[in-house]
Write an enzyme that holds these catalytic residues in place. Structure first.
Site, PDB file in Angstrom:
ATOM      1  CB  CYS A 320     -53.422 -12.309 107.293  1.00 60.60           C
ATOM      2  SG  CYS A 320     -54.991 -12.992 106.704  1.00 60.60           S
ATOM      3  CG  HIS A 368     -56.073 -10.865 110.504  1.00 61.39           C
ATOM      4  ND1 HIS A 368     -55.314 -10.563 109.402  1.00 61.39           N
ATOM      5  CD2 HIS A 368     -55.307 -10.566 111.584  1.00 61.39           C
ATOM      6  CE1 HIS A 368     -54.141 -10.083 109.799  1.00 61.39           C
ATOM      7  NE2 HIS A 368     -54.117 -10.080 111.121  1.00 61.39           N
ATOM      8  CG  HIS A 380     -50.693  -9.222 112.392  1.00 61.89           C
ATOM      9  ND1 HIS A 380     -51.992  -8.792 112.491  1.00 61.89           N
ATOM     10  CD2 HIS A 380     -49.943  -8.197 112.874  1.00 61.89           C
ATOM     11  CE1 HIS A 380     -52.042  -7.586 113.016  1.00 61.89           C
ATOM     12  NE2 HIS A 380     -50.812  -7.199 113.256  1.00 61.89           N
TER      13      HIS A 380
END
Length: 408
Positions: A320, A368, A380
Site C-alpha cells: 500500500c 494501510h 490502493h
C-alpha cells in the site's frame, strides 16, 4: 495494507471495482444469499463462517501492520549498511595513513640505533602502550628535531582518528545487526500471519466460500452507498463555496460601481472582497497541487491490476505505501517509505474536504493507505492475493478511516 476481502479479479469491472469470481458465483444461488445473515457454529465445533471471516480479516490487518514494520526495518537496515560501508572505507584509509606514519617513525628509530643509542627514543615511543604514556614519562618532544616532531604529531593524530573511527564502525555494525534482526522478525511475523489466513480459507467448503462472497458483496454495496453520500456532500460544499464567491464578487462589483469617483473608496471596497476570497479555509488546493495530484493519479491508475506483494515498491507489484510513494514520486514529490511517516508528510484535512491525490490512512495503527481519486473512491494496493484497484474509502466501514493528508 488493510483488510480487503476480495480474491483475484476475473469478472468485469463495475463502477471502478473488479467483481470477484466468488461474488459472481454467489449471485447464482438465492438460497445461499439468504443464509449470509446467520452466524451459527457448525456441529463439529469448527468456527462459524463469520468467525473465520473476522479471524482472516484480523490476520490481514496484523500482517499489514507487520509489513509496515518490515518496511521501516528494511529502510533502517539499508541506511545502516551504507554507514557501515562508509566507516569501514574510512578506517581502511586512515589505517593506511597510520602505517605510513609508523614507517616514518621506524626510519628514525633505525637511524638512532645506528648512532649507538642503547634504546632509541623513537623505539621507546613505538613500544609504549600509548603515545601519551611515553610523553608523560620521557618528555620526548623536547629532544626531537623539527622533522621528527612533525612525524610524531602525524602518527599521534592518525592513531587517534583511526581508533575513533574503528569504535564508530564497531558500534554501527552492532546497530546494523540489531536492524537485521528486526527485519527478520518482521518478515517472519508477516509470513506467519499470512500462512495462518491461507490455512483458514483453505478449510472452507464450497458453500462457505459462496456465502463469504455474498457477505463481501453486501459490504461492497454499503461501501459504495457511503461513497455516493460523500460525493454528494462534497458536491454540495463546492456549490456552496462557489455561490458564496459569486455573491462576494457581485457585492464588490456593486459597491465599486455605486461608490463615489474617489479612488480611495473604490480601492478599499475591492481590497476587502479580495481578502475574503483568498483566505477561505475551505478553498480547493492551488493549481500546482492539482497538476501534481493529476500526475500521481495517472501513475496509480496505470498500476491497476498489478499484484499486491508485501514490501514491494514496483514496478511490477506494490504494497500500500509502496504504491502511494511511487505515485507521488512520479509527480515529483518525495514521500517517506512507511505509512507511519507518510501520515506526517503533509497537511491533514477533513474527509469531507478530501481532494483527488490526497492520502487516505486507515486504522489506529496506520497499517494501510490509499490514494483518493474523488467521489468517495480511492486507488490502493489492498492485501496479499489481491490486485491494485479502485475501491470505496469506506470498504471496511467509516470508522476504519484514520485521517486524510494532502502531501504537496
Amino acid at each position: 495494507m488493510a483488510s480487503h476481502r476480495k480474491s483475484r479479479p476475473t469478472g468485469p469491472r463495475v463502477a471502478g471495482i473488479r467483481t470477484p469470481a466468488l461474488a459472481t458465483a454467489a449471485l447464482t444461488s438465492v438460497a445461499l444469499l439468504s443464509q449470509t445473515a446467520d452466524a451459527t457454529p457448525s456441529d463439529d465445533d469448527r468456527p462459524s463462517l463469520e468467525e473465520v471471516e473476522k479471524k482472516v480479516d484480523d490476520l490481514y490487518r496484523q500482517a499489514g501492520s507487520a509489513t509496515e514494520k518490515y518496511n521501516a526495518a528494511k529502510e533502517k537496515t539499508s541506511k545502516q549498511r551504507k554507514r557501515v560501508d562508509t566507516l569501514l572505507d574510512d578506517v581502511a584509509r586512515r589505517t593506511q595513513k597510520l602505517n605510513e606514519a609508523r614507517e616514518e617513525l621506524g626510519s628514525f628509530a633505525s637511524a638512532q640505533y645506528r648512532t649507538g643509542a642503547a634504546i632509541p627514543d623513537t623505539a621507546t615511543f613505538l613500544l609504549a602502550d600509548s603515545p601519551q604514556d611515553y610523553f608523560d614519562q620521557n618528555q620526548l618532544m623536547n629532544r626531537l628535531t623539527g622533522r621528527q616532531k612533525d612525524a610524531v604529531d602525524d602518527f599521534v593524530t592518525q592513531q587517534s582518528e583511526t581508533m575513533k573511527k574503528r569504535r564508530e564502525a564497531t558500534e554501527s555494525l552492532e546497530t546494523l545487526t540489531d536492524s537485521q534482526n528486526e527485519l527478520k522478525t518482521a518478515k517472519a511475523t508477516v509470513q506467519k500471519k499470512l500462512a495462518t489466513a491461507r490455512d483458514l480459507l483453505s478449510e472452507l467448503t464450497a458453500e462457505e466460500k459462496a456465502r463469504l462472497a455474498a457477505i463481501e458483496k453486501k459490504k461492497q454495496e454499503e461501501a459504495a452507498r457511503k461513497a455516493a453520500e460523500l460525493a454528494k456532500q462534497q458536491a454540495e460544499e463546492r456549490e456552496r463555496r462557489e455561490r458564496a464567491a459569486r455573491q462576494e464578487s457581485d457585492a464588490a462589483s456593486g459597491s465599486t460601481g455605486t461608490g463615489s469617483t474617489g479612488s480611495t473608496g473604490s480601492t478599499g471596497s475591492t481590497g476587502s472582497a479580495g481578502d475574503t476570497g483568498s483566505s477561505g479555509s475551505a478553498a480547493p488546493p492551488d493549481s500546482s497541487y492539482g497538476t501534481k495530484a493529476a500526475n500521481a493519479l495517472a501513475f496509480a491508475r496505470a498500476q491497476i491490476g498489478k499484484p499486491y506483494v508485501w514490501g514491494a515498491t514496483g514496478p511490477d507489484s506494490y504494497d500500500c505505501s509502496g504504491l502511494t510513494q511511487a505515485a507521488w514520486r512520479d509527480a515529483g514529490v518525495t514521500l517517506p517509505r512507511t505509512t507511519y511517516d507518510q501520515v506526517d508528510a503533509g497537511t491533514t484535512v477533513p474527509v469531507s474536504q478530501a481532494q483527488p491525490g490526497d492520502l487516505v490512512f486507515f486504522y489506529e495503527d496506520l497499517s494501510h493507505v490509499g490514494l483518493y481519486i474523488g467521489n468517495g473512491m480511492m486507488i490502493h494496493a489492498p492485501k496479499p492475493g489481491a490486485y491494485v484497484r479502485e475501491e470505496s474509502i469506506f470498504y471496511d466501514g467509516e470508522s476504519s478511516i484514520h485521517s486524510v493528508v494532502r502531501p504537496a
